[in-house]
Design a protein around this motif. Sequence first.
Motif, PDB file in Angstrom:
ATOM      1  N   SER A  10       0.742  -0.828  -0.122  1.00  0.00           N
ATOM      2  CA  SER A  10       0.057   0.267   0.312  1.00  0.00           C
ATOM      3  C   SER A  10       0.783   1.467  -0.301  1.00  0.00           C
ATOM      4  N   TYR A  11       0.176   2.044  -0.164  1.00  0.00           N
ATOM      5  CA  TYR A  11       1.182   3.886  -0.331  1.00  0.00           C
ATOM      6  C   TYR A  11       0.206   4.555  -0.371  1.00  0.00           C
ATOM      7  N   HIS A  12       0.486   5.818   0.201  1.00  0.00           N
ATOM      8  CA  HIS A  12      -0.173   6.905   0.391  1.00  0.00           C
ATOM      9  C   HIS A  12       0.484   8.069   0.108  1.00  0.00           C
ATOM     10  N   CYS A  13       0.306   9.024  -0.565  1.00  0.00           N
ATOM     11  CA  CYS A  13       1.495   9.360  -0.774  1.00  0.00           C
ATOM     12  C   CYS A  13       1.391  10.781   0.037  1.00  0.00           C
ATOM     13  N   ARG A  14       2.249  11.433   0.530  1.00  0.00           N
ATOM     14  CA  ARG A  14       2.784  12.662   1.885  1.00  0.00           C
ATOM     15  C   ARG A  14       1.843  13.818   1.716  1.00  0.00           C
ATOM     16  N   TRP A  15       1.932  13.861   0.442  1.00  0.00           N
ATOM     17  CA  TRP A  15       2.211  15.282  -0.205  1.00  0.00           C
ATOM     18  C   TRP A  15       0.944  15.132  -1.260  1.00  0.00           C
ATOM     19  N   ALA A  16      -0.781  15.965  -1.918  1.00  0.00           N
ATOM     20  CA  ALA A  16      -0.911  15.447  -2.672  1.00  0.00           C
ATOM     21  C   ALA A  16      -1.429  17.968  -3.233  1.00  0.00           C
ATOM     22  N   PHE A  17      -0.296  18.589  -3.515  1.00  0.00           N
ATOM     23  CA  PHE A  17      -0.731  19.761  -3.549  1.00  0.00           C
ATOM     24  C   PHE A  17      -1.388  19.596  -4.911  1.00  0.00           C
ATOM     25  N   THR A  18      -2.785  20.613  -4.709  1.00  0.00           N
ATOM     26  CA  THR A  18      -3.000  20.893  -6.516  1.00  0.00           C
ATOM     27  C   THR A  18      -2.434  21.690  -7.345  1.00  0.00           C
ATOM     28  N   ASP A  19      -1.593  22.069  -6.814  1.00  0.00           N
ATOM     29  CA  ASP A  19      -1.214  23.236  -7.892  1.00  0.00           C
ATOM     30  C   ASP A  19       1.007  22.851  -7.511  1.00  0.00           C
ATOM     31  N   LEU A  20       1.173  22.357  -7.759  1.00  0.00           N
ATOM     32  CA  LEU A  20       2.847  22.040  -7.940  1.00  0.00           C
ATOM     33  C   LEU A  20       2.729  22.444 -10.309  1.00  0.00           C
ATOM     34  N   ASP A  21       2.302  22.366 -10.451  1.00  0.00           N
ATOM     35  CA  ASP A  21       2.128  22.524 -11.897  1.00  0.00           C
ATOM     36  C   ASP A  21       2.636  23.968 -12.492  1.00  0.00           C
ATOM     37  N   CYS A  23       5.277  25.530 -10.000  1.00  0.00           N
ATOM     38  CA  CYS A  23       5.927  25.749  -9.331  1.00  0.00           C
ATOM     39  C   CYS A  23       7.276  25.349 -10.259  1.00  0.00           C
ATOM     40  N   THR A  24       8.605  25.964 -10.240  1.00  0.00           N
ATOM     41  CA  THR A  24      10.043  26.214 -10.762  1.00  0.00           C
ATOM     42  C   THR A  24       9.981  25.213 -10.504  1.00  0.00           C
ATOM     43  N   TYR A  25      10.692  24.893  -8.983  1.00  0.00           N
ATOM     44  CA  TYR A  25      11.011  24.278  -8.583  1.00  0.00           C
ATOM     45  C   TYR A  25      10.091  22.996  -7.747  1.00  0.00           C
ATOM     46  N   ALA A  26       9.151  22.180  -8.355  1.00  0.00           N
ATOM     47  CA  ALA A  26       7.876  20.849  -8.345  1.00  0.00           C
ATOM     48  C   ALA A  26       8.861  20.201  -8.061  1.00  0.00           C
ATOM     49  N   ASP A  27       9.806  19.467  -8.297  1.00  0.00           N
ATOM     50  CA  ASP A  27      10.583  17.908  -7.247  1.00  0.00           C
ATOM     51  C   ASP A  27      11.061  18.136  -6.032  1.00  0.00           C
ATOM     52  N   ASP A  28      11.777  19.995  -5.880  1.00  0.00           N
ATOM     53  CA  ASP A  28      12.428  19.877  -5.140  1.00  0.00           C
ATOM     54  C   ASP A  28      11.157  20.424  -3.425  1.00  0.00           C
ATOM     55  N   THR A  45      -2.680  23.302  -1.538  1.00  0.00           N
ATOM     56  CA  THR A  45      -2.157  23.816  -2.072  1.00  0.00           C
ATOM     57  C   THR A  45      -0.819  24.320  -1.578  1.00  0.00           C
ATOM     58  N   VAL A  46      -0.263  24.520  -2.381  1.00  0.00           N
ATOM     59  CA  VAL A  46       1.573  24.754  -1.630  1.00  0.00           C
ATOM     60  C   VAL A  46       1.836  26.859  -1.713  1.00  0.00           C
ATOM     61  N   ARG A  47       0.821  27.000  -2.835  1.00  0.00           N
ATOM     62  CA  ARG A  47       0.848  28.391  -2.743  1.00  0.00           C
ATOM     63  C   ARG A  47       1.915  29.169  -3.034  1.00  0.00           C
ATOM     64  N   PRO A  48       2.791  28.632  -4.424  1.00  0.00           N
ATOM     65  CA  PRO A  48       4.570  28.555  -4.824  1.00  0.00           C
ATOM     66  C   PRO A  48       4.244  30.376  -4.924  1.00  0.00           C
ATOM     67  N   PRO A 176      10.198  40.011  -2.590  1.00  0.00           N
ATOM     68  CA  PRO A 176       9.616  39.144  -1.367  1.00  0.00           C
ATOM     69  C   PRO A 176       9.918  37.664  -2.156  1.00  0.00           C
ATOM     70  N   ALA A 177      10.609  37.105  -1.212  1.00  0.00           N
ATOM     71  CA  ALA A 177      10.994  34.899  -1.713  1.00  0.00           C
ATOM     72  C   ALA A 177       9.699  34.747  -1.310  1.00  0.00           C
ATOM     73  N   THR A 178       9.758  34.096  -2.325  1.00  0.00           N
ATOM     74  CA  THR A 178       8.576  33.372  -2.821  1.00  0.00           C
ATOM     75  C   THR A 178       8.377  32.086  -1.575  1.00  0.00           C
ATOM     76  N   ARG A 179       7.141  31.000  -1.567  1.00  0.00           N
ATOM     77  CA  ARG A 179       7.367  29.689  -1.017  1.00  0.00           C
ATOM     78  C   ARG A 179       7.845  28.987  -1.884  1.00  0.00           C
ATOM     79  N   ASP A 180       8.233  29.001  -3.249  1.00  0.00           N
ATOM     80  CA  ASP A 180       9.005  28.052  -4.507  1.00  0.00           C
ATOM     81  C   ASP A 180      10.276  27.985  -4.432  1.00  0.00           C
ATOM     82  N   GLN A 181      10.517  29.619  -4.268  1.00  0.00           N
ATOM     83  CA  GLN A 181      11.789  29.531  -4.088  1.00  0.00           C
ATOM     84  C   GLN A 181      12.841  28.972  -2.928  1.00  0.00           C
TER      85      GLN A 181
END
Length: 181
Positions: A10-21, A23-28, A45-48, A176-181
């Motif tokens: 079984s696998y449960h993803c620890r994150w399921a952000f709907t707005d990773l698309d 993100c410039t740094y989505a993998d990170d 959301t992660v609000r990048p 301001p630095a972004t959450r993505d950065q």
Amino acid sequence: AQAAQGLGLSYHCRWAFTDLDQCTYADDVATLATYGLLGGFPDGTVRPQQAITRGEFAVLLAAALNLRESSSAGFTDVPADAWNTSAVNAMVAKGFLAGRSSTVFGPQDNLTYEEMATILSAISSWACMEGYAVADEPVPASKQAAYAVLSDWAQAPAWRLSTLGVDVDLTAPQAPATRDQ
């Protein structure tokens, strides 16, 4: 998920952000979330592109560095029961963060890009030998023009990060630095 499925686990993803698309740094971002170092918002959301605050950045870094709370830094705007108090106190105790004054931290203030670079440079000198080796190095004369867009206090730390292989963005360092950065 595919590996777990292939093994019948079984696998449960620890994150399921709907707005990773967005993100410039989505993998990170996904990696930090997987290790429990970055959380999103209740709406999934992660609000990048949203600015990151000083308090949020303290929490992120204290978790990543596994820093424990020390004595209170004595900031009047960081009450003992605030969600970020432990992280702020730990980061200040290590010397990675400072208050706006001796009594004000500014946990809700947006962190600027050059503040972020300065903090990360300070952490690099503590966390790795390469960072320690360049911790007191000034910006070489041949590079000073490129780093002149930064405030005087941020030039050397940003240059030090770049020598460590960090891609330092010099386009809007006071923004301001972004959450993505």
